[in-house]
Design a protein around this motif. Structure first.
Motif, PDB file in Angstrom:
ATOM      1  N   VAL A  33       0.847  -1.188   0.000  1.00 20.84           N
ATOM      2  CA  VAL A  33       0.000   0.000   0.000  1.00 20.84           C
ATOM      3  C   VAL A  33       0.883   1.239   0.000  1.00 20.84           C
ATOM      4  O   VAL A  33       1.744   1.381   0.866  1.00 20.84           O
ATOM      5  CB  VAL A  33      -0.937   0.030   1.226  1.00 20.84           C
ATOM      6  CG1 VAL A  33      -1.772   1.309   1.222  1.00 20.84           C
ATOM      7  CG2 VAL A  33      -1.841  -1.186   1.240  1.00 20.84           C
ATOM      8  N   LYS A  34       0.676   2.109  -0.972  1.00 18.12           N
ATOM      9  CA  LYS A  34       1.282   3.434  -0.942  1.00 18.12           C
ATOM     10  C   LYS A  34       0.244   4.387  -0.364  1.00 18.12           C
ATOM     11  O   LYS A  34      -0.881   4.459  -0.863  1.00 18.12           O
ATOM     12  CB  LYS A  34       1.703   3.875  -2.343  1.00 18.12           C
ATOM     13  CG  LYS A  34       2.839   3.066  -2.921  1.00 18.12           C
ATOM     14  CD  LYS A  34       3.248   3.590  -4.289  1.00 18.12           C
ATOM     15  CE  LYS A  34       4.420   2.790  -4.849  1.00 18.12           C
ATOM     16  NZ  LYS A  34       4.823   3.285  -6.194  1.00 18.12           N
ATOM     17  N   VAL A  35       0.613   5.092   0.690  1.00 20.01           N
ATOM     18  CA  VAL A  35      -0.372   5.906   1.409  1.00 20.01           C
ATOM     19  C   VAL A  35       0.270   7.201   1.872  1.00 20.01           C
ATOM     20  O   VAL A  35       1.460   7.229   2.200  1.00 20.01           O
ATOM     21  CB  VAL A  35      -0.948   5.112   2.613  1.00 20.01           C
ATOM     22  CG1 VAL A  35       0.150   4.667   3.558  1.00 20.01           C
ATOM     23  CG2 VAL A  35      -2.007   5.913   3.354  1.00 20.01           C
ATOM     24  N   ARG A  36      -0.514   8.259   1.878  1.00 25.75           N
ATOM     25  CA  ARG A  36      -0.093   9.515   2.492  1.00 25.75           C
ATOM     26  C   ARG A  36      -0.771   9.598   3.842  1.00 25.75           C
ATOM     27  O   ARG A  36      -1.978   9.807   3.938  1.00 25.75           O
ATOM     28  CB  ARG A  36      -0.470  10.716   1.627  1.00 25.75           C
ATOM     29  CG  ARG A  36      -0.030  12.061   2.225  1.00 25.75           C
ATOM     30  CD  ARG A  36      -0.349  13.222   1.300  1.00 25.75           C
ATOM     31  NE  ARG A  36       0.000  14.494   1.909  1.00 25.75           N
ATOM     32  CZ  ARG A  36      -0.141  15.677   1.307  1.00 25.75           C
ATOM     33  NH1 ARG A  36      -0.620  15.719   0.066  1.00 25.75           N
ATOM     34  NH2 ARG A  36       0.187  16.790   1.922  1.00 25.75           N
ATOM     35  N   TYR A  37       0.015   9.403   4.906  1.00 25.60           N
ATOM     36  CA  TYR A  37      -0.507   9.363   6.264  1.00 25.60           C
ATOM     37  C   TYR A  37      -0.268  10.702   6.967  1.00 25.60           C
ATOM     38  O   TYR A  37       0.854  11.200   7.003  1.00 25.60           O
ATOM     39  CB  TYR A  37       0.213   8.278   7.073  1.00 25.60           C
ATOM     40  CG  TYR A  37      -0.666   7.123   7.458  1.00 25.60           C
ATOM     41  CD1 TYR A  37      -1.936   7.323   7.969  1.00 25.60           C
ATOM     42  CD2 TYR A  37      -0.210   5.813   7.334  1.00 25.60           C
ATOM     43  CE1 TYR A  37      -2.739   6.261   8.322  1.00 25.60           C
ATOM     44  CE2 TYR A  37      -1.001   4.743   7.694  1.00 25.60           C
ATOM     45  CZ  TYR A  37      -2.269   4.973   8.176  1.00 25.60           C
ATOM     46  OH  TYR A  37      -3.059   3.919   8.528  1.00 25.60           O
ATOM     47  N   HIS A  38      -1.328  11.241   7.548  1.00 22.51           N
ATOM     48  CA  HIS A  38      -1.195  12.449   8.361  1.00 22.51           C
ATOM     49  C   HIS A  38      -0.860  12.067   9.799  1.00 22.51           C
ATOM     50  O   HIS A  38      -1.059  10.913  10.211  1.00 22.51           O
ATOM     51  CB  HIS A  38      -2.484  13.269   8.297  1.00 22.51           C
ATOM     52  CG  HIS A  38      -2.645  13.980   6.992  1.00 22.51           C
ATOM     53  ND1 HIS A  38      -2.339  15.308   6.820  1.00 22.51           N
ATOM     54  CD2 HIS A  38      -3.052  13.524   5.777  1.00 22.51           C
ATOM     55  CE1 HIS A  38      -2.563  15.660   5.566  1.00 22.51           C
ATOM     56  NE2 HIS A  38      -2.998  14.595   4.902  1.00 22.51           N
TER      57      HIS A  38
END
Length: 293
Positions: free
Chosen positions: A256-261
């Motif tokens: 999974v490629k994810v932009r996590y805050h």
């Protein structure tokens, strides 16, 4: 993060090609730390916290090998709530998959879990359906202590499996990789249990990219997105031994490629199953109330 990612049952994934070696994700946005998980009343209190929220993601096909899946669409709903002593996670994904030879398959994945903030208690209910028929139900609970733990499955059959020392549950894992990102770490490998595999806990690795400041989000964005974030590539390995990815050797089940805050909100995701990939675009986001603890 883990409870926020469509994973699909093994029977749902296999029609598109051979199942890749290596946890089939999960929040996923639910469910990702350095060292053992510690109670919120100690060091964790000064670190990252998860924002209670509800998010809806549009799913679409981003890539596929020739001759397999030619189209996909669906929705993923995710909710995280703070109960003072723990977190409750709910996720429901409905996905339509279209084949090169014609035909459509509708899959549905439901995930409900409770996780104690002490890192010791966890319970889960997972249901996979295909074309309106229930394919698999996993239900049970797990406990951890300083020497390891165990997971007890009530369904599909009564079974107990051992959990290695330092195994994390989904929300603790999410906090863990966010904390690692805040500390400037670039790689984290942890053993994680979410209940979605009858084999028990599996290895999850995370490669963490350069921090994206709050100024990279438009002024019109939801306040939950106006925080620092990091692009990450998270790989999930099967708990099975041998050629299925023991100790992280071999190929993961999926990535999974994810932009996590820093509050645990996933702004965007791409789930790579090897023979096809899904884009998950944030459609709606709503903050949920904090409890009066």
């Amino acid at each position: 993060m883990m409870g926020n990612v469509w994973r699909g049952s093994e029977s749902e994934v296999r029609p598109f090609g051979s199942r890749r070696a290596g946890w089939a994700v999960g929040a996923a946005v639910g469910a990702l730390a350095v060292g053992l998980f510690v109670p919120e009343t100690s060091a964790l209190a000064a670190g990252p916290t998860l924002a209670p929220h509800e998010a809806v993601y549009d799913l679409s096909l981003s890539r596929a090998q020739a001759g397999g899946v030619v189209g996909a669409n669906g929705l993923m709903n995710y909710k995280l709530e703070n109960t003072c002593a723990g977190w409750t996670m709910e996720s429901r994904t409905v996905l339509n998959l279209f084949y090169a030879e014609g035909g459509r398959m509708e899959t549905e994945w439901e995930f409900v879990a409770y996780e104690g903030k002490n890192g010791e208690d966890y319970s889960f209910y997972i249901r996979n359906s295909r074309n309106g028929q229930v394919d698999e139900i996993l239900e049970g609970d797990a406990q951890m202590d300083g020497k390891g733990g165990k997971a007890h499955y009530k369904r599909p059959e009564d079974n107990t499996v051992a959990l290695p020392e330092a195994t994390l549950f989904p929300s603790a894992h999410t906090l863990a990789i966010i904390r690692a990102a805040q500390e400037g770490q670039r790689f984290v490998a942890k053993t994680v249990f979410d209940g979605a595999s009858k084999g028990g806990a599996g290895l999850v690795t995370a490669f963490i990219g350069k921090e994206l400041g709050a100024d990279t989000v438009p002024d019109s964005a939801d306040p939950l997105l106006k925080t620092p974030s990091w692009p990450m590539t998270i790989a999930f390995f099967s708990p099975k031994k041998g050629n299925d990815g023991e100790e992280g050797t071999g190929v993961p089940s999926y990535e999974v490629k994810v932009r996590y805050h820093d509050n645990g909100v996933a702004q965007e995701m791409e789930q790579n199953f090897g023979f096809f990939s899904l884009d998950s675009k944030l459609k709606t986001l709503k903050a949920l109330p904090e409890p009066d603890c």
